[in-house]
Design an enzyme around this catalytic site. Structure first.
Site, PDB file in Angstrom:
ATOM      1  N   GLU A   1       0.871  -1.176   0.000  1.00 53.14           N
ATOM      2  CA  GLU A   1       0.000   0.000   0.000  1.00 53.14           C
ATOM      3  C   GLU A   1       0.905   1.221   0.000  1.00 53.14           C
ATOM      4  OE1 GLU A   1      -3.059  -0.225  -0.470  1.00 53.14           O
ATOM      5  OE2 GLU A   1      -3.692  -2.204   0.226  1.00 53.14           O
TER       6      GLU A   1
ATOM      7  N   CYS B   1      -2.641   8.770   2.606  1.00 48.83           N
ATOM      8  CA  CYS B   1      -2.348   8.235   1.271  1.00 48.83           C
ATOM      9  C   CYS B   1      -3.484   8.541   0.313  1.00 48.83           C
ATOM     10  CB  CYS B   1      -2.072   6.737   1.338  1.00 48.83           C
ATOM     11  SG  CYS B   1      -3.338   5.801   2.193  1.00 48.83           S
TER      12      CYS B   1
END
Length: 512
Positions: A265, A299
């Site tokens: 990720e 993110c």
């Protein structure tokens, strides 16, 4: 108007100690001088902590492996009972864990509490999942045969997490891994060790209270060398790593070199398209949170707003006005919406990006200036920035992990989609429109190329029920909901012959 005072370092330290104690974490057992637990609220050091050695990593992995051999044959619903108890303890200590998230990551209260709620929610999801680890039965081409697939526990899962979601991402992995029959070794960010100690203490308590094997969850404190040892361990079949694309470029090949699996990720350079039919109230409200929430350190933070030229001036004007009113300061204050950047490096990267954007012809419409410098010279509060760009230049195509929102314009939707996709990252995206055709075009196979694609919602705020992750340089991994659980298990294809005869597939004749 006088600037509200920040919490004092002494008060923050006391608050951290109290939260750790209530969670059952023994801070004294981790005292040392190898690591320093700091708070971005004042920029000050809180505690000195020891760091684990490579030998400690090996011992933790070995202990997790021993626990796995007992845990993998425990019925999945019984494994779910452990996760259920862990979720109950998180609910009981929600304020304590949220306090530590605010202290170490600088998140405002609602966001810190929301992160802990994500942990509770994924525990609820995992408990249900413990009775739904379904395989399939397929029709066999041979008479008197049954063809099926079964799913089995994989082994020790290594989790490497980042500072910006110091507990939720670990919980996504841990809750799912535990019900799948795996064990977990966690290397948290060296910027957020206290949250890790608290969560591990709560998990250990749940393990003890439910009679589960000791050693199911291990925590390792340290810098990159600790993570590297975990990544390289042949006894860890799956590594889930959250961080920068640069980190992923190192982790992915190392895990692959030993034929392990990885869930990566990584970075996001998330964009939303604003069409002429969009509800601009919705656009502004959603964009401000997505771009400025967590001080731009998610993110999934909105970093690019691609606006139709007919409404661009209005959108920029309204965003600029909203940014100038954002309350910035102590994240423990209920009226604060933007807390501090994690450290000086983050502020430096933000200033560098803004300078480059202006050099490329961009116009800084709002923000970028440091706040509270006199009150907290060692902390880094900054007003989120809006920059209007004439084109998608190199700096716009990069992820700057800070609250910088670039505004670009377009004439037709195909152009907007090209701009949207013309970055290396592919995590989260959105379109604001009242036109169903435009929404469907954005969701189509040749539309947005991200792992998360939204309509009339910002890029931040994913729910745990859906699989979380992205494409391209975001890494391609999936965590949390949907069928992400399959990454934590191994698949076996089984054929059962109850015919009493040997019948080969594809009609092969090998009789004697």
């Amino acid at each position: 108007m006088a600037t509200p005072a920040l919490s004092s370092t002494d008060d923050i330290r006391t608050r951290a100690e109290s939260a750790l104690t209530r969670c059952g974490a023994q801070l004294a057992a981790y005292k040392g001088d190898a690591l320093t637990a700091r708070t971005p609220i004042t920029g000050a050091a809180l505690f000195g902590l020891r760091a684990d050695t490579p030998a400690d990593v090996d011992r933790a992995v070995e202990a997790a492996g021993t626990a796995f051999r007992a845990w993998r044959t425990t019925p999945a619903p019984v494994r779910g009972a452990l996760v259920k108890r862990f979720g109950e303890l998180l609910t009981e200590h929600k304020q304590d864990v949220a306090d530590l998230v605010t202290i170490e990551a600088g998140k405002i209260r609602s966001e810190a509490l929301g992160e802990v709620q994500e942990m509770i929610d994924v525990c609820d999801f995992a408990v249900g999942l413990s009775r739904q680890l379904y395989g399939r039965t397929m029709p066999s081409e041979r008479p008197g045969h049954r063809l099926m697939e079964t799913w089995h526990p994989l082994g020790v899962v290594g989790v490497i997490s980042a500072f910006n979601f110091p507990v939720a991402v670990w919980a996504w992995n841990t809750a799912i891994a535990l019900v799948c029959g795996d064990t977990v070794v966690w290397k948290p960010s060296e910027l957020t060790p206290l949250t890790a100690l608290a969560c591990t203490a709560l998990l250990d308590r749940a393990i003890a209270e439910t009679g589960a094997p000791a050693g199911l969850g291990q925590v390792l404190l340290g810098a990159a060398d600790v993570g590297e040892r975990l990544v390289d361990s042949p006894l860890v079949p799956l590594v889930s790593a959250t961080g920068s694309t640069r980190m992923g470029r190192a982790v992915g090949p190392r895990v692959a070199a030993r034929f392990g699996r990885s869930i990566l990720e990584l970075g996001g350079n998330n964009a939303a398209v604003v069409t002429p039919s969009a509800d601009l109230d919705l656009v502004v409200n959603a964009s401000v949170f997505a771009a400025a929430g967590t001080a731009g350190q998610r993110c999934t933070t909105l970093r690019r707003l691609i606006v139709h030229e007919d409404v661009a001036d209005t959108v920029v004007e309204r965003l600029t006005s909203a940014y100038r009113r954002l309350p910035i300061g102590d994240p423990f204050r209920e009226d604060t919406l933007v807390g501090p950047l994690i450290n000086e490096s983050s502020y430096t990267r933000m200033r560098t990006a803004l300078d480059r954007a202006v050099e490329d012809g961009g116009t800084l419409c709002a923000g970028g200036e440091r706040q509270l410098a006199e009150a907290a010279p060692d902390a880094h509060y900054v007003r989120p920035a809006v920059v209007r760009m004439p084109a998608q230049t190199a700096v716009v195509r990069e992820e700057t992990f800070a609250p910088v929102l670039y505004v670009l314009t377009y004439r037709d939707l195909d152009e907007a989609i090209r701009l949207h996709n013309d970055v290396p990252q592919g995590l989260s995206s959105g379109i604001f429109t009242a036109d169903q055709n435009e929404a469907e075009r954005f969701l189509a196979p040749d539309g947005a190329d991200c792992g998360i694609v939204n309509v009339n919602i910002g890029t931040s705020g994913a729910e745990i029920g859906g699989a979380f992750g992205g494409e391209k340089e975001t890494g391609g991994g999936r965590e949390s909901g949907s069928d992400a659980w399959r990454s934590y298990m191994r698949r076996a294809t089984n054929t059962v012959n109850y015919s009493g005869q040997v019948a080969l597939a594809q009609g092969v004749n090998f009789s004697q």
